[in-house]
Structure formats: structure tokens, C-alpha cells
Write an enzyme that holds these catalytic residues in place. Structure first.
Site, PDB file in Angstrom:
ATOM      1  N   CYS A  65       0.868  -1.256   0.133  1.00 23.63           N
ATOM      2  CA  CYS A  65      -0.046   0.038  -0.183  1.00 23.63           C
ATOM      3  C   CYS A  65       1.132   1.234   0.080  1.00 23.63           C
ATOM      4  O   CYS A  65       0.394   2.244  -0.564  1.00 23.63           O
ATOM      5  CB  CYS A  65      -0.996   0.083   1.237  1.00 23.63           C
ATOM      6  SG  CYS A  65      -1.708  -1.562   1.273  1.00 23.63           S
ATOM      7  N   THR A  66       2.150   1.225   0.551  1.00 22.99           N
ATOM      8  CA  THR A  66       2.926   2.551   0.676  1.00 22.99           C
ATOM      9  C   THR A  66       3.962   2.653  -0.615  1.00 22.99           C
ATOM     10  O   THR A  66       4.024   3.696  -0.850  1.00 22.99           O
ATOM     11  CB  THR A  66       3.872   2.373   2.071  1.00 22.99           C
ATOM     12  OG1 THR A  66       2.664   2.108   3.139  1.00 22.99           O
ATOM     13  CG2 THR A  66       4.528   3.808   2.366  1.00 22.99           C
TER      14      THR A  66
END
Length: 196
Positions: free
Chosen positions: A118-119
Site C-alpha cells: 500500500c505504501t
């Protein structure tokens, strides 16, 4: 290469997928520590009146809703959160990309779960677009320590600055002697130190 401090006036914060289900998949950091750090960032952003963009992915599935504490801390931002329907790189979601641009800030602080999915991709995309990006490594985590290390290494090699929760909060505060600095000590730092 010169460095200019990130401040509440110059930076925006992006909190990506701090969802109750997704966070349970992140094993490289204990759940309670991960949660505490994410909420410390949210509280600091509120005190400094920073623009914050919240996003989630597939809330109705195993990932679950965002942490309910985020709604209490940042009610308007929670209500305006970008609900992605499975797009991995949040920057490829036109609503999220528009929200980031709408902050008007070129300095971005990112924390997300998981770091390895996600990052990493929005951080890489934003760095490529010329944003100054700091990723708060301990306000995110990955399913394994190895996955986390690889993701952090990949981001750092591509121009992203890695930081920690306490480090970025101190940088944003600048001085504990200001009214905002005092609030951060009282409402964010001391509760975390006394209730680790």
C-alpha cells in the site's frame, strides 16, 4: 543537496489503508505499536491543522474499515476519505490523486499499511512526480520483516526519505515551547511514552 524542514505549514499527510483487517496482516511490527504510531501522526496533523488525505481499499471485504479512532481524531477527513475499489497504487486512483494535488503541498508525509504493497507504490509515484516524500516506516508494516526491509530499501533508493513516528513529529513541531508544540507533547508524545 539542501534540506528544508517539513512543517505544519509546508507539508501534507497521507494515511493509506490503516484498516482493521489489513493491519492484522502486518506482522513486522506489533499491531498495538502500529496503531499507536498511526494515531500519533493523525493527532499531530490535527493539532498543526495540516491537510490530511485518508484512503482505504475494499472496506467491505477482509481489509475492513479504517480504524474508528481516525474518525474521532479527523472527522472531516474521515468522512471525505477516498474509498478505493482495489487499485493497489493509490496514485492511480483519480480521486486520491486529485485529493493529494488539492492539498497544494509539495512536501508529503506518508504512512500506510502494508509498506510492501500500500505504501511503496504511491511513494515511488509521488517521488517520480517531484514531490518531497517522507515515509514513516514505523507507522506502517508488512507481513514479514524481510518484505518490510525490501520495500523500505526500494523506496529509499528511489528518492524517498525514511523516517520514524517520533522523528517526524519532532520535525513538524520544531519547538515544544510553541502553543502547538506544547499540545503535541501533552496530547501525543507523553501519552505514548507513558502507555507504550
Amino acid at each position: 543537496m539542501s534540506y528544508e524542514r517539513f512543517t505544519g505549514e509546508s507539508a501534507a499527510m497521507l494515511l493509506i489503508d490503516h484498516q482493521v483487517g489489513t493491519m492484522k496482516w502486518a506482522k513486522s511490527l506489533p499491531f498495538e505499536e502500529l496503531k499507536r504510531n498511526a494515531l500519533m501522526l493523525a493527532k499531530t496533523a490535527r493539532i498543526l491543522k495540516m491537510p490530511v488525505v485518508l484512503t482505504s481499499s475494499m472496506e467491505d471485504y477482509a481489509q475492513g474499515p479504517l480504524l474508528p479512532e481516525l474518525e474521532a481524531i479527523l472527522p472531516a477527513e474521515f468522512a471525505a476519505r477516498i474509498k478505493r475499489l482495489g487499485i493497489v497504487n493509490a496514485m492511480e486512483d483519480e480521486n486520491f490523486a486529485a485529493a493529494v494535488k488539492a492539498t497544494g503541498r509539495r512536501k508529503l508525509i506518508i504512512a500506510g499499511v502494508t509498506n510492501d504493497v500500500c505504501t511503496v507504490y504511491p511513494a515511488l509515484s509521488l517521488a517520480l512526480e517531484g514531490y518531497e516524500v517522507q515515509v514513516v516506516a514505523d507507522a506502517g508494516a508488512s507481513p514479514t520483516k524481510f518484505a518490510d526491509e525490501i520495500a523500505l530499501s526500494r523506496m529509499e533508493k528511489n528518492g524517498v526519505t525514511l523516517t520514524s513516528t517520533n522523528q517526524v513529529i519532532a520535525e513538524l513541531a520544531g519547538s515544544w515551547a510553541t502553543p502547538e508544540g506544547g499540545q503535541i507533547v501533552e496530547q501525543v508524545v507523553m501519552p505514548a511514552l507513558t502507555n507504550p
